[in-house]
Design an enzyme around this catalytic site. Sequence first.
Site, short mmCIF file in Angstrom:
data_model
loop_
_atom_site.label_atom_id
_atom_site.label_comp_id
_atom_site.label_asym_id
_atom_site.label_seq_id
_atom_site.Cartn_x
_atom_site.Cartn_y
_atom_site.Cartn_z
N HIS A 243 7.70 -7.96 -3.50
CA HIS A 243 6.37 -8.32 -4.01
C HIS A 243 6.43 -9.68 -4.69
CE1 HIS A 243 4.17 -4.55 -3.28
NE2 HIS A 243 5.38 -4.02 -3.35
N GLU B 61 4.05 -11.42 -5.60
CA GLU B 61 2.91 -11.64 -6.50
C GLU B 61 3.17 -11.21 -7.93
OE1 GLU B 61 3.22 -9.28 -4.29
OE2 GLU B 61 2.07 -7.47 -4.75
N CYS C 265 5.23 -6.24 1.72
CA CYS C 265 5.59 -4.83 1.62
C CYS C 265 4.91 -3.99 2.72
CB CYS C 265 5.29 -4.30 0.21
SG CYS C 265 6.25 -2.81 -0.13
N TYR C 266 3.90 -3.17 2.38
CA TYR C 266 3.26 -2.39 3.44
C TYR C 266 2.72 -3.32 4.53
CZ TYR C 266 0.35 0.93 5.94
OH TYR C 266 -0.20 1.70 6.92
N ASP D 175 -18.03 -14.62 -20.91
CA ASP D 175 -18.50 -14.62 -19.53
C ASP D 175 -19.98 -15.00 -19.43
OD1 ASP D 175 -16.00 -13.51 -19.46
OD2 ASP D 175 -16.74 -11.46 -19.17
N GLY E 49 0.83 -1.20 0.00
CA GLY E 49 0.00 0.00 0.00
C GLY E 49 0.86 1.24 0.00
N LYS F 63 -10.76 -13.73 -16.00
CA LYS F 63 -11.13 -14.28 -17.31
C LYS F 63 -10.56 -15.67 -17.58
CE LYS F 63 -12.94 -12.66 -21.15
NZ LYS F 63 -14.14 -11.85 -20.97
N1 LIG Z 1 -26.00 -7.56 -25.82
C1 LIG Z 1 -26.20 -8.08 -24.60
N2 LIG Z 1 -27.38 -8.68 -24.31
C2 LIG Z 1 -27.59 -9.20 -23.09
N3 LIG Z 1 -26.71 -9.16 -22.08
C3 LIG Z 1 -25.53 -8.57 -22.30
C4 LIG Z 1 -25.20 -8.00 -23.57
N4 LIG Z 1 -23.96 -7.49 -23.48
C5 LIG Z 1 -23.52 -7.73 -22.23
N5 LIG Z 1 -24.46 -8.37 -21.51
C6 LIG Z 1 -24.36 -8.79 -20.10
O1 LIG Z 1 -23.33 -8.06 -19.45
C7 LIG Z 1 -22.34 -8.94 -18.94
C8 LIG Z 1 -20.97 -8.32 -18.99
O2 LIG Z 1 -20.55 -8.14 -20.32
P1 LIG Z 1 -19.09 -8.55 -20.73
O3 LIG Z 1 -18.84 -8.05 -22.10
O4 LIG Z 1 -18.17 -8.18 -19.62
O5 LIG Z 1 -19.14 -10.12 -20.71
P2 LIG Z 1 -19.38 -11.12 -21.88
O6 LIG Z 1 -19.89 -10.38 -23.06
O7 LIG Z 1 -20.26 -12.20 -21.39
O8 LIG Z 1 -17.97 -11.71 -22.13
P3 LIG Z 1 -16.76 -11.02 -22.86
O9 LIG Z 1 -16.05 -10.26 -21.76
O10 LIG Z 1 -15.99 -12.17 -23.35
O11 LIG Z 1 -17.27 -10.12 -23.90
C9 LIG Z 1 -22.47 -10.16 -19.80
O12 LIG Z 1 -21.94 -11.29 -19.17
C10 LIG Z 1 -23.97 -10.25 -20.00
O13 LIG Z 1 -24.59 -10.82 -18.87
N1 LIG Z 2 4.59 -0.96 -2.08
C1 LIG Z 2 4.41 -0.77 -0.78
O1 LIG Z 2 3.65 -1.50 -0.14
C2 LIG Z 2 5.12 0.42 -0.17
C3 LIG Z 2 5.04 0.46 1.34
C4 LIG Z 2 5.47 1.81 1.91
N2 LIG Z 2 4.58 2.82 1.41
C5 LIG Z 2 6.91 2.11 1.48
O2 LIG Z 2 7.11 2.99 0.65
O3 LIG Z 2 7.80 1.53 1.96
#
Ligand SMILES: Nc1ncnc2c1ncn2[C@@H]1O[C@H](COP(=O)(O)OP(=O)(O)OP(=O)(O)O)[C@@H](O)[C@H]1O
Ligand SMILES: NC(=O)CC[C@H](N)C(=O)O
Length: 540
Positions: free
Chosen positions: A189, A191, A101-102, A247, A74, A395
């Site tokens: 870090h 991660e 880290c933080y 999705d 942080g 994803k």
């Molecule tokens: N044209 C649409 N008709 C109905 N629902 C939709 C439409 N576009 C988006 N949504 C809804 O909004 C949600 C979020 O959209 P998003 O584009 O993030 O996901 P996705 O279209 O399912 O997948 P992708 O990220 O691969 O495009 C979808 O999962 C769906 O539930």
């Molecule tokens: N990336 C961090 O978590 C930084 C921790 C704290 N702010 C530092 O500068 O040391």
Amino acid sequence: MTSQPAAERPDVPAAERADSEAQTVLVVDYGAQYAQLIARRVREARVYSEVVPHTLSAEEILRRSPAAVILSGGPASVYAEGAPSVEKELFEAGVPVMGICYGFQAMAHALGGEVARTGDREYGKTEVRSTTAPHSLLGGTDEVQSTWMSHSDSVQQAPQGFDVLATSDGAPVAAFADDQRRLYGVQWHPEVKHSPQGQRVIENFLYEGAGLRPEWTTGNIVEEQVEAILEQVGEARAICGLSGGVDSAVAAALVQKAIGEQLTCVFVDHGLLREGEVEQVKRDFVAATGAKLYVADEKERFLTALAGVSDPEEKRKIIGREFIRAFEDAEKAVLEEAAADGARVEFLVQGTLYPDVVESGGGEGAANIKSHHNVGGLPEDMQFKLVEPLRALFKDEVRAVGAELGLPAEIVQRQPFPGPGLGIRIIGEVTADRLEILRKADAIAREELTASGLDQEVWQMPVVLLADVRSVGVQGDGRTYGHPIVLRPVSSEDAMTADWSRLPYDLLATISNRITNEVQEVNRVTLDVTSKPPGTIEWE
Ligand SMILES: Nc1ncnc2c1ncn2[C@@H]1O[C@H](COP(=O)(O)OP(=O)(O)OP(=O)(O)O)[C@@H](O)[C@H]1O
Ligand SMILES: NC(=O)CC[C@H](N)C(=O)O
Ligand SMILES: O=c1[nH]c(=O)c2[nH+]cn([C@@H]3O[C@H](COP(=O)(O)O)[C@@H](O)[C@H]3O)c2[nH]1
Ligand SMILES: [Mg+2]
């Protein structure tokens, strides 16, 4: 201290309750850039993980019965006034904790160690040297390992009971451990991918320090979510917003598996779709899942609502609201088709993912970058209850769940397309004419990208129309005054960060030639060479 299992608590949504029956590692977010990256790495180690805000008290954290806790990095300094702190009680409950880290500094500070600004800042690649006999936290890593650091404070003195495990030039205490209390911390870090042995350190904490087992799989997600959906929806009816994207296809397949005939998918044709999209959804999705599909023609509604609007957030809010109004209207049609048994449609299924939630400012403590139509854009008076089985996933995890459910690769590997569609790729007011221009340019760009075989390497390639910008060109010996198109090909792992794709010049040239030749209103094609951050993937 109450330790009622999450499964019995009414305040925890069903979808979360099912998850938390498994071993859950809570990542406490101190305002880190990528707290969710930590959760992701934990899940890569096959242990379920979620992010929670640092504003939770130790008691609230422990009430969720975490199997282990990780404190994130942080921007604050632990000794500064108003800096987020961690209560000692968190370290006294017998729950294993690792600070990063933080979080590492906050742990040291809370337990009586010394943290100070020394002037020895370390940003980026930093060597860390082990100072003790091999310790399990650093098991399997090199005695001198390369890490990625980003700090200006450091732990000068570890708290009592801790062994110092490693040191670096700028951090006298770069890692510590108290095996008795199962408390651990690292200044770097682990991660980020730039710490090559970071994943090993995280796994050492999980498996050795916290004694967890790598049991969480996408198979578990399917089972848990099907159970949670059944519990939440029961006998009621649900509609699923289906977009043709990954999705919603995976969300629909999960819900279909849970409640079968009670589900109808609704595809909203809002007029902001790409060429051929309606036909493709009708064909592919129904073939793959056999689900009931209702297509709502709502082109008029969206175009009217968007008239005169060019502010991106305003557009997103309008689109989010009109989506819900369209779903509400679809309810009647769906019920008629279901032979009107009198039951209302109570639930709306959406394919909302974790990044949608975080970017919309719903990551608790995270800034609102943009309101995703399905999260930050929902109207307050919405009558449906939401079912969002993918809300905690990234994803690539969703793709794995989709494969697990047997969805074909054409659906699971499809490039993402945002729900607000071309509406947020026209910079300026959205009109029918402008949509037509963008649709043509986009179709050409997609066709060429697919033909080049590079579409699988590219995460997605938004094609953007700068509708309020014009530039001078010369075509056919005459002057033109047309609009620029921007190509935005990006590579990404999870859409949270991205880099611009180095597409071959020949491919770019072909796309550019074809667009300027075939789309009359466009006389210039440009390439966006910005990573995310600082740019986002979409322009709005
Ligand atoms: N044209 C649409 N008709 C109905 N629902 C939709 C439409 N576009 C988006 N949504 C809804 O909004 C949600 C979020 O959209 P998003 O584009 O993030 O996901 P996705 O279209 O399912 O997948 P992708 O990220 O691969 O495009 C979808 O999962 C769906 O539930
Ligand atoms: N990336 C961090 O978590 C930084 C921790 C704290 N702010 C530092 O500068 O040391
Ligand atoms: O369904 C969606 N509704 C939205 O409102 C939305 N906004 C952005 N996106 C998609 O999310 C990913 C990250 O995009 P940004 O870098 O532009 O924030 C990228 O994959 C974007 O295409 C959306 N998807
Ligand atoms: Mg989509």
